[in-house]
Design a protein around this motif. Structure first.
Motif, PDB file in Angstrom:
ATOM      1  N   VAL A  52       0.851  -1.190   0.000  1.00 46.04           N
ATOM      2  CA  VAL A  52       0.000   0.000   0.000  1.00 46.04           C
ATOM      3  C   VAL A  52       0.888   1.241   0.000  1.00 46.04           C
ATOM      4  N   PRO A  53       0.320   2.401  -0.350  1.00 44.06           N
ATOM      5  CA  PRO A  53       1.163   3.600  -0.481  1.00 44.06           C
ATOM      6  C   PRO A  53       1.762   4.096   0.826  1.00 44.06           C
ATOM      7  N   CYS A  54       1.015   3.976   1.931  1.00 43.67           N
ATOM      8  CA  CYS A  54       1.464   4.519   3.204  1.00 43.67           C
ATOM      9  C   CYS A  54       0.832   3.693   4.326  1.00 43.67           C
ATOM     10  N   THR A  55       0.930   4.160   5.551  1.00 37.85           N
ATOM     11  CA  THR A  55       0.560   3.356   6.718  1.00 37.85           C
ATOM     12  C   THR A  55      -0.951   3.239   6.887  1.00 37.85           C
ATOM     13  N   THR A  56      -1.525   2.271   6.223  1.00 33.25           N
ATOM     14  CA  THR A  56      -2.932   1.923   6.346  1.00 33.25           C
ATOM     15  C   THR A  56      -3.065   0.409   6.248  1.00 33.25           C
ATOM     16  N   LEU A  57      -4.112  -0.127   6.846  1.00 33.60           N
ATOM     17  CA  LEU A  57      -4.401  -1.558   6.723  1.00 33.60           C
ATOM     18  C   LEU A  57      -5.480  -1.836   5.688  1.00 33.60           C
ATOM     19  N   ASP A  58      -5.851  -0.818   4.935  1.00 35.07           N
ATOM     20  CA  ASP A  58      -6.918  -0.925   3.946  1.00 35.07           C
ATOM     21  C   ASP A  58      -6.387  -1.622   2.690  1.00 35.07           C
ATOM     22  N   ARG A  59      -6.740  -2.889   2.519  1.00 34.42           N
ATOM     23  CA  ARG A  59      -6.239  -3.649   1.367  1.00 34.42           C
ATOM     24  C   ARG A  59      -6.770  -3.130   0.042  1.00 34.42           C
ATOM     25  N   SER A  60      -7.864  -2.371   0.071  1.00 37.49           N
ATOM     26  CA  SER A  60      -8.399  -1.854  -1.188  1.00 37.49           C
ATOM     27  C   SER A  60      -7.437  -0.878  -1.852  1.00 37.49           C
ATOM     28  N   CYS A  61      -6.459  -0.403  -1.104  1.00 35.17           N
ATOM     29  CA  CYS A  61      -5.463   0.526  -1.646  1.00 35.17           C
ATOM     30  C   CYS A  61      -4.231  -0.202  -2.166  1.00 35.17           C
ATOM     31  N   SER A  62      -4.256  -1.530  -2.123  1.00 39.39           N
ATOM     32  CA  SER A  62      -3.082  -2.320  -2.491  1.00 39.39           C
ATOM     33  C   SER A  62      -2.789  -2.239  -3.985  1.00 39.39           C
TER      34      SER A  62
END
Length: 765
Positions: A275-285
């Motif tokens: 992912v682009p930055c510190t998130t656990l949102d896999r939709s941003c992968s």
């Protein structure tokens, strides 16, 4: 906390051509790896709260493969974070493998490593470590949800420093700890950290359900001013969660913001998604390293970030070419715009406007402009042996006052520089007692070759400190008063001149169109910064400017800086503002100490507001009564259920402190700034002492639970409280709040310490 790194997210050297052509780095300068989501803390803002969402630890075999890819791609930094990365059971094995591959690794942590990890880290030292420190003991432990967390964090800082590692203390500022930043600053410096990274919350994880933790607009403004002042003394930088700040950019950063998410850095999640930055949102992968090589994911992914085009309100904003949507994490949640905090209509629409507005507030204290020529592989010890500065020595003096330490003057002193002699004499208490001789010592000190705004403040203190005492000022001769006035004028002139020199140097990254520049602070954080690699210049700042504004003629730096400096003088946050009252009405109540001065029927003349600066000497022609409005915040019940639109609104549990302070000045007599404060305190002692005592007596339980209204800040004419802090200090903190606190931890030593902090921070300007 927000992540910190050694090389920063966008200040990467020697990548100019590729970045300028493609809008991202050919090889990411930074890869973060969430080693685990495990953690022994229970932080109120925690991101890593999805243990049940399929985020088990990556198997060690796959971790080795990731490290191999990082080594092959030639990335400059591999950042190990979490969760709490030290909670990963096989982290020792990971570090051993990182060391065997020669990968430069760094660490974000909030814990002290165990014995086996310490042994491994001693063999394979991280290049950089960031340790979370969110305030003094009670605040840090409360926010982190674990007793003893503060001792563990401070012990960790000492351990990593013992390895010769560069350490950054990271603070996530919330509504719960923003009122403890003064104390936290001294703890960071005294604890041995090399720098301080200031982060804001992002609505991710637990924080998404805690709108009460987010700062109000007024708190953000005060935070920016706080960071600006402390940068005069120490390496402090605000991270990029706050996004673009317009003309306030140089106030908190060394180079212009350019969000590196998906363009200069990426994050590998425990399950392999990138992912682009510190998130656990896999939709941003952009892909998973278990399915495709990291190099391919980087080359093909994040196209939406690299070809970003303004949409919605961004498309209607004049500043979108510079802002580029601000922080990606904030934009993802719809909380990226902080224009309400800084916006000046039309200020940035011309090249001259850009120069003045972007440059005017950059006031880092170390303004030495000599090129740095040490080799890239110079040891940290060699870097630490660089010539000492007056700013370092003065900062150490003030920290010693609060912490009770005794720090010797730095090594590498130029004994022929008159500034050093002055600092030594001040520190040892050997400055002349006679005011004329003392003023001469100050003027000699200002002949230093350094450009130190810290020395300006210390010189002002040497002249002004004796003037707080009304008894001593009554004995001054006319000749001594003339000398004092002339010396204050000299200090003011030097401050103006030195600020211009500092601005000219530090504006380069904001104005340059190709000039090779050195980082002024070497701030290491995700916001942008770099480890002190002394033979590197940062070409990418050129591309940041061209990306925002296009190729343009370079504006005259000094002309731009001078225009702003002439409009905004040094130490303007210390200004006293007042309005003359009609003498016949106000004189009768000016010397009393009841509440009558707050009545709405005080008669105010039509005269314009008067501003008294720290270097000013005023002489009323006739007796005059001045009305000073003391304003600040009183924090009451904690707000709940706030919407996103309300997060930047004032009034989040705050109500104004507003008290009119009337002061009678005698006609025909000269008053320095310090004498105005002394006179005000002599006439209105009880009121000022009551407010000051309430301010410094705030205990953490009262503030944390928000169950009793307390004074949390004073942002207008707060210097009027200065003599009250001095009295509290001299009384060993025995002056209590009214009514006294029932908390047993609210003892005399706590009150004394808080008063010391306020007094010290006033002296530091």
């Amino acid at each position: 906390m927000g992540t910190h790194s050694q090389v920063g997210c966008h200040r990467i050297s020697h990548e100019s051509e590729f970045f300028a052509k493609h809008g991202y780095l050919e090889v990411p300068g930074l890869v973060q790896w969430m080693a685990t989501l495990r953690c022994g803390l229970s932080c109120e803002h925690c991101l890593a709260v999805s243990h049940e969402a399929g985020f088990g630890d990556m198997p060690i075999e796959r971790v080795r493969g990731l490290i191999d890819e990082v080594a092959t791609m030639g990335m400059r930094e591999f950042l190990v974070t979490g969760g709490e990365p030290l909670a990963r059971p096989d982290l020792s094995e990971v570090i051993e493998y990182v060391g065997s591959r020669g990968v430069n690794w760094s660490l974000n942590t909030a814990a002290m490593p165990g014995a086996s990890l310490r042994e491994v880290m001693a063999r394979h030292r991280p290049g950089f470590v960031a340790v979370s420190l969110d305030g003094p003991k009670q605040v840090h432990d409360g926010f982190r949800g674990k007793a003893g967390a503060y001792e563990e964090a401070t012990e960790a800082i000492r351990f990593y420093k013992s390895l010769g590692v560069r350490v950054c203390a990271g603070t996530t500022v919330t509504s719960h700890n923003c009122d403890y930043l003064d104390e936290t600053f001294h703890l960071v410096v005294a604890g041995g950290a090399d720098q301080w990274g200031i982060h804001l919350l992002v609505p991710e994880g637990k924080a998404a359900d805690r709108p009460d933790l987010f700062l109000s607009k007024s708190q953000l403004k005060r935070l920016i001013k706080f960071v600006a002042r402390k940068r005069q003394y120490f390496r402090v930088e605000m991270a990029d969660e706050i996004g673009y700040l317009g003309y306030l950019e140089p106030l908190v950063r060394d180079i212009p913001l350019s969000c590196g998410a998906g363009r200069a850095q990426c994050v590998v999640l425990p399950d392999g998604h990138v992912v682009p930055c510190t998130t656990l949102d896999r939709s941003c992968s952009a892909g998973n390293i278990h399915e495709r090589p990291l190099a391919r994911i980087w080359a093909e992914g994040f196209q939406d970030l690299r070809s970003w085009r303004p949409e919605g309100k961004c498309a209607r904003c004049d500043y979108s070419p510079a802002c580029r949507g601000g922080c990606w994490l904030q934009r993802k949640s719809g909380t990226q715009c902080f224009k309400e905090v800084w916006h000046v209509p039309g200020a940035l629409k011309t090249a001259a406007g850009i120069a003045i507005c972007l440059g005017g507030l950059a006031t880092p204290g170390n303004s030495e402009a000599a090129p740095m020529t040490q080799p890239a592989n110079a040891s940290l010890a060699a870097a630490a042996a660089a010539p000492a500065t007056l700013d370092q020595a003065i900062m150490n003096y003030y920290v010693d006052q609060v912490t009770g330490l005794t720090t010797p003057l730095p090594t590498g002193i130029d004994v022929n520089d008159p500034g050093w002699e002055f600092v030594r004499d001040f520190k040892e208490g050997t400055l002349p007692q006679d005011m004329s001789e003392r003023c001469l010592a100050v003027r000699n000190a200002l002949e230093t070759q350094q450009r130190s705004l810290s020395l300006i403040a210390l010189s002002w203190r040497a002249v002004s400190e004796p003037l707080f005492d009304a008894n001593s000022t009554a004995e001054l001769t006319e000749a001594q008063r003339q000398t004092i006035g002339e010396t204050l004028a000299t200090i003011s002139q030097k401050a103006q001149q030195w600020r211009l020199d500092i601005f000219e140097q530090n504006l380069d990254p904001y104005l340059t169109s190709g000039r090779q520049t050195y980082p002024s602070h070497c701030m290491a954080s995700k916001a942008g910064g770099a480890v002190c690699i002394y033979d590197e210049t940062y070409y990418l700042s050129k591309d940041v400017n061209q990306e925002r504004w296009g190729v343009r003629a370079e504006p005259e730096t000094r002309e731009a800086a001078e225009a702003y400096v002439l409009e905004h003088h040094y130490a303007d946050q210390m200004d006293l503002t007042c309005i003359p009252a009609t003498a016949s009405r106000a004189r009768a109540i000016a010397v009393t100490d009841d509440e009558s001065t707050t009545r709405p029927d005080i008669e105010i003349s039509n005269a314009e507001s008067i501003t008294i600066g720290v270097f000013d000497v005023i002489k009323p022609a006739a007796d005059v009564v001045l009305v000073f409005q003391l304003e600040g915040d009183i924090k009451g019940a904690s707000p709940t259920g706030l919407s996103d639109e309300e997060l930047l609104k004032d009034g989040m549990g705050e109500s104004d402190l507003s008290t009119a302070i009337t002061v009678l000045l005698q006609g025909g007599r000269e008053y320095t700034y310090a004498e105005v404060l002394g006179t005000a305190y002599q006439q209105r002692r009880d009121t000022l002492l009551r407010i000051a005592s309430d301010w410094v007596s705030v205990n953490w339980i009262t503030l944390w639970n928000q169950n009793t209204p307390v004074v949390t800040s004073v942002y207008r004419n707060g210097a009027l409280l200065w003599p009250a802090f001095k009295e509290i200090i001299e009384s060993d903190g025995v002056i209590l709040t009214n009514p006294p606190s029932e908390d047993p931890r609210e003892n005399h030593s706590v009150i004394y310490r808080q008063a010391m902090l306020k007094d010290t921070d006033f002296w530091m300007f």
